[in-house]
Design a protein around this motif. Structure first.
Motif, PDB file in Angstrom:
ATOM      1  N   ASP B   9       0.849  -1.500   0.156  1.00 26.61           N
ATOM      2  CA  ASP B   9      -0.233   0.035   0.059  1.00 26.61           C
ATOM      3  C   ASP B   9       0.976   0.762   0.238  1.00 26.61           C
ATOM      4  OD1 ASP B   9      -2.703  -0.825  -0.293  1.00 26.61           O
ATOM      5  OD2 ASP B   9      -2.597  -0.989   2.257  1.00 26.61           O
ATOM      6  N   LEU B  10       2.039   1.148   0.907  1.00 27.38           N
ATOM      7  CA  LEU B  10       3.138   2.107   1.269  1.00 27.38           C
ATOM      8  C   LEU B  10       3.025   2.955  -0.313  1.00 27.38           C
ATOM      9  CD1 LEU B  10       2.653   3.586   4.078  1.00 27.38           C
ATOM     10  CD2 LEU B  10       5.449   2.693   3.853  1.00 27.38           C
ATOM     11  N   ARG B  11       3.754   1.409  -0.909  1.00 30.15           N
ATOM     12  CA  ARG B  11       3.863   1.605  -1.983  1.00 30.15           C
ATOM     13  C   ARG B  11       3.537   2.447  -3.470  1.00 30.15           C
ATOM     14  NH1 ARG B  11       9.240  -1.027  -2.783  1.00 30.15           N
ATOM     15  NH2 ARG B  11       8.725  -2.989  -1.017  1.00 30.15           N
ATOM     16  N   LEU B  12       2.526   1.932  -3.045  1.00 27.20           N
ATOM     17  CA  LEU B  12       1.489   2.518  -3.690  1.00 27.20           C
ATOM     18  C   LEU B  12       1.099   4.355  -3.722  1.00 27.20           C
ATOM     19  CD1 LEU B  12      -1.050  -0.572  -4.735  1.00 27.20           C
ATOM     20  CD2 LEU B  12       0.544   0.388  -6.225  1.00 27.20           C
ATOM     21  N   GLY B  13       1.442   4.599  -2.139  1.00 26.00           N
ATOM     22  CA  GLY B  13       1.536   5.557  -2.253  1.00 26.00           C
ATOM     23  C   GLY B  13      -0.253   5.638  -1.672  1.00 26.00           C
ATOM     24  N   ARG B  14      -0.668   4.369  -0.926  1.00 26.45           N
ATOM     25  CA  ARG B  14      -2.278   4.909   0.016  1.00 26.45           C
ATOM     26  C   ARG B  14      -1.806   5.085   1.577  1.00 26.45           C
ATOM     27  NH1 ARG B  14      -3.894  -0.991  -2.436  1.00 26.45           N
ATOM     28  NH2 ARG B  14      -3.940  -0.575  -4.844  1.00 26.45           N
ATOM     29  N   GLY B  17      -1.430   1.604   4.617  1.00 28.50           N
ATOM     30  CA  GLY B  17      -1.148   1.069   4.763  1.00 28.50           C
ATOM     31  C   GLY B  17       0.219   1.846   5.634  1.00 28.50           C
ATOM     32  N   LEU B  18       0.252   2.938   6.115  1.00 23.67           N
ATOM     33  CA  LEU B  18       1.117   3.652   7.408  1.00 23.67           C
ATOM     34  C   LEU B  18       0.416   3.603   8.719  1.00 23.67           C
ATOM     35  CD1 LEU B  18       2.139   7.365   6.175  1.00 23.67           C
ATOM     36  CD2 LEU B  18       3.040   5.573   7.108  1.00 23.67           C
ATOM     37  N   GLU B  19      -0.961   3.501   8.123  1.00 21.12           N
ATOM     38  CA  GLU B  19      -1.733   3.524   9.307  1.00 21.12           C
ATOM     39  C   GLU B  19      -1.870   2.002   9.890  1.00 21.12           C
ATOM     40  OE1 GLU B  19      -3.951   5.250  11.212  1.00 21.12           O
ATOM     41  OE2 GLU B  19      -5.059   6.442   9.316  1.00 21.12           O
ATOM     42  N   PHE B  20      -1.566   1.059   9.139  1.00 23.08           N
ATOM     43  CA  PHE B  20      -1.585  -0.526   9.786  1.00 23.08           C
ATOM     44  C   PHE B  20       0.264  -0.420  10.341  1.00 23.08           C
ATOM     45  CE2 PHE B  20       0.912  -4.812   9.160  1.00 23.08           C
ATOM     46  CZ  PHE B  20       0.017  -5.309  10.363  1.00 23.08           C
ATOM     47  N   LEU B  21       1.053   0.364   9.339  1.00 25.75           N
ATOM     48  CA  LEU B  21       2.852  -0.098  10.472  1.00 25.75           C
ATOM     49  C   LEU B  21       2.863   1.245  11.730  1.00 25.75           C
ATOM     50  CD1 LEU B  21       4.442   0.248   7.164  1.00 25.75           C
ATOM     51  CD2 LEU B  21       4.274  -1.768   8.242  1.00 25.75           C
ATOM     52  N   MET B  22       1.925   1.675  11.278  1.00 26.04           N
ATOM     53  CA  MET B  22       2.284   2.851  12.931  1.00 26.04           C
ATOM     54  C   MET B  22       1.181   1.720  13.854  1.00 26.04           C
ATOM     55  SD  MET B  22       1.452   6.991  11.835  1.00 26.04           S
ATOM     56  CE  MET B  22       0.087   6.574  11.270  1.00 26.04           C
ATOM     57  N   ALA B  23       0.349   1.166  13.932  1.00 17.56           N
ATOM     58  CA  ALA B  23      -0.375   0.315  14.958  1.00 17.56           C
ATOM     59  C   ALA B  23       0.613  -0.999  15.168  1.00 17.56           C
ATOM     60  CB  ALA B  23      -1.177   0.201  14.513  1.00 17.56           C
ATOM     61  N   GLU B  24       1.456  -1.443  14.510  1.00 17.78           N
ATOM     62  CA  GLU B  24       2.376  -2.399  14.628  1.00 17.78           C
ATOM     63  C   GLU B  24       3.090  -1.694  15.172  1.00 17.78           C
ATOM     64  OE1 GLU B  24       1.991  -5.876  13.720  1.00 17.78           O
ATOM     65  OE2 GLU B  24      -0.440  -4.721  13.887  1.00 17.78           O
ATOM     66  N   HIS B  25       4.143  -1.318  14.158  1.00 15.39           N
ATOM     67  CA  HIS B  25       5.383  -0.875  15.192  1.00 15.39           C
ATOM     68  C   HIS B  25       5.784   0.972  15.815  1.00 15.39           C
ATOM     69  CE1 HIS B  25       7.013  -3.395  12.917  1.00 15.39           C
ATOM     70  NE2 HIS B  25       6.195  -3.011  11.751  1.00 15.39           N
ATOM     71  N   GLU B  26       4.570   1.640  16.524  1.00 16.36           N
ATOM     72  CA  GLU B  26       4.790   2.985  16.603  1.00 16.36           C
ATOM     73  C   GLU B  26       5.390   3.349  18.534  1.00 16.36           C
ATOM     74  OE1 GLU B  26       1.165   5.247  16.503  1.00 16.36           O
ATOM     75  OE2 GLU B  26       1.748   6.258  18.738  1.00 16.36           O
ATOM     76  N   VAL B  27       4.754   1.995  19.591  1.00 16.70           N
ATOM     77  CA  VAL B  27       5.121   1.920  20.116  1.00 16.70           C
ATOM     78  C   VAL B  27       6.173   1.760  21.037  1.00 16.70           C
ATOM     79  CG1 VAL B  27       4.316   1.160  22.746  1.00 16.70           C
ATOM     80  CG2 VAL B  27       2.722   1.776  21.179  1.00 16.70           C
ATOM     81  N   ARG B  28       6.885   0.010  20.009  1.00 21.13           N
ATOM     82  CA  ARG B  28       8.113  -0.068  20.667  1.00 21.13           C
ATOM     83  C   ARG B  28       9.216   1.019  20.119  1.00 21.13           C
ATOM     84  NH1 ARG B  28      11.579  -4.258  16.898  1.00 21.13           N
ATOM     85  NH2 ARG B  28      12.580  -5.577  18.657  1.00 21.13           N
TER      86      ARG B  28
END
Lengths: 256, 187
Positions: B9-14, B17-28
């Motif tokens: 999604d990120l590669r396609l500029g959507r 994808g960012l929302e998902f990755l933030m939810a997964e990796h932000e706290v760590r």
């Protein structure tokens, strides 16, 4: 108890885990807001396009220098003078009513350019004259001294192709005095460009690259222009490198 | 949604994808940035900027590999830049004849366990590169090879920096290193 079996490692694990988990208990809404706000179509410009823009900016600067074309100096500066450390400290004490106390950096706030300029109370110079410079963030803050005086500062973050340029502008309470420097490190030198004086600091891994340029304008604002270029292969820290001299000169002359 | 789909999604500029990755990796990422910079606001800046960099440079990310280590590398480099930038700001103050006060982080001030407070203070005194290595090694429990991959350093450099950091910590902490968390002396 030998070093290998002392309590250092379990102590580090416990202290860091406790510190990080208490300091950060969950997601921070501000992060999400900023990321989504920053992910604009403009920010999605391809690396290739940004490289072309950077190359054009460098070529333009080199052509101008080679042909002797007059590029108006972005700012007029105060002279830079080297003074002994004792004199430097004595001047500080005089300026702050005998106090040798420290200034405290106040928390900075992200803001717009107009708002930052209004808070600072001085003309904030931007990289208007640098082609392809994209303003990424504006932060305003201040420094407070023990005698109660407060001086504003503004930090501008730019992206110019693959290079990040940070411009910190801090008001000097004594606008008409030279910029005093207590000696120069081996990787520092003073350059006169267009009648103005600039303090250049070179990369310790590659002296052909400039890491930052500092100067004080005639209206009493101290500038620190820092460059974060692509990583230099000789730098084991993995950190960013500097920029070539023409780029650095183009940046300081592009300030207006 | 899987991580792989989010990256695509990120590669396609959507932005999904960012929302998902933030939810997964932000706290760590926030915890690592906080441990390196010692400041919550700086940690937020670091992580927001790291996500934006990941978004802009997703073309450089090798498909099929886990996103976490690649992203953590951006986070740690960004955190180290923040420290360097703050040192540069201090140089500007030095040019003005000033020096900034490093006010301790509020959490360090309220840390009631005296030994742990001293440990955090000693970690804060480490050089930025050593602090980053110590954070990955002991906060994330990474082995030396993973630390090297994340920071982009040779394994030997990681070993040297960790060794130097531990020696400095032992030197600063003295007898404290033989205390356990409750303040009792270890046997």
């Amino acid at each position: 108890v030998t070093h290998e079996h002392d309590g250092l490692e379990p102590m580090l694990r416990a202290a860091l885990d406790d510190y990080a988990s208490h300091g950060i208990r969950g997601r921070r809404p501000a992060v999400r807001d900023r990321v989504l706000a920053g992910a604009t179509p403009r920010a999605r410009r391809s690396r290739r396009v940004r490289r072309v823009v950077l190359a054009l900016a460098v070529v333009a600067a080199l052509l101008a220098l080679a042909t002797g074309a007059a590029i108006a100096a972005g700012v007029l500066t105060q002279p830079i003078v080297q003074v002994p450390v004792e004199v430097w400290q004595q001047h500080f004490a005089q300026e702050h009513h005998g106090s040798t106390g420290k200034g405290t950096i106040q928390p900075a706030q992200v803001s717009g350019l107009a708002e930052a300029e209004r808070r600072a109370g001085f003309h904030v110079r931007t990289l208007q004259g640098v082609d392809g410079a994209e303003l990424v963030q504006v932060t305003s803050g201040s420094v407070v001294f023990q005698d109660g005086s407060r001086e504003p500062e503004v930090d501008l973050e730019y992206q110019v192709g693959d290079t990040r340029v940070s411009v910190t502008e801090t008001r000097d309470p004594h606008p008409n005095t030279p910029l005093e420097v207590p000696g120069l490190a081996p990787n520092m030198h003073i350059e006169t460009i267009g009648g103005s004086q600039y303090l250049f600091q070179l990369d310790t891994y590659d002296p052909a690259e400039v890491r930052d340029v500092q100067f004080k304008t005639t209206d009493g604002v101290v500038f620190s222009v820092n460059f974060f270029g692509p990583h230099h292969p000789d730098n084991p820290s993995g950190g960013p490198g500097g920029v070539d001299h023409a780029f650095a000169v183009g940046a300081v002359r592009g300030l207006s | 949604v899987t991580e792989e789909q989010a990256v695509e999604d990120l590669r396609l500029g959507r932005e999904a994808g960012l929302e998902f990755l933030m939810a997964e990796h932000e706290v760590r990422a926030l915890r690592v940035a906080y441990a390196i910079t010692g400041n919550r606001a700086s940690a937020e800046d670091v992580v927001a900027e790291a996500f934006l960099k990941a978004y802009r440079n997703i073309g450089r990310f090798e498909a099929g590999r886990p996103f976490g280590p690649w992203f953590l590398r951006i986070v740690t480099n960004e955190a180290l830049q923040v420290i360097r930038r703050s040192r540069r700001a201090e140089r500007v103050y030095a040019l003005l004849g000033r020096q900034s006060d490093r006010t301790p982080d509020p959490l360090e001030q309220v840390e009631t366990n005296e030994v742990r407070r001293r440990v955090l203070g000693a970690v804060r005194e480490l050089a930025p590169n050593e602090r980053a290595a110590v954070t990955l090694r002991y906060l994330l429990d990474m082995d030396e090879r993973s630390v090297a991959e994340t920071l982009g350093w040779p394994v030997g450099t990681v070993k040297t920096r960790l060794h130097r950091a531990r020696a400095q910590l032992r030197d600063r902490l003295g007898e404290d290193v033989n205390m356990d968390a409750s303040g009792e002396r270890r046997r």
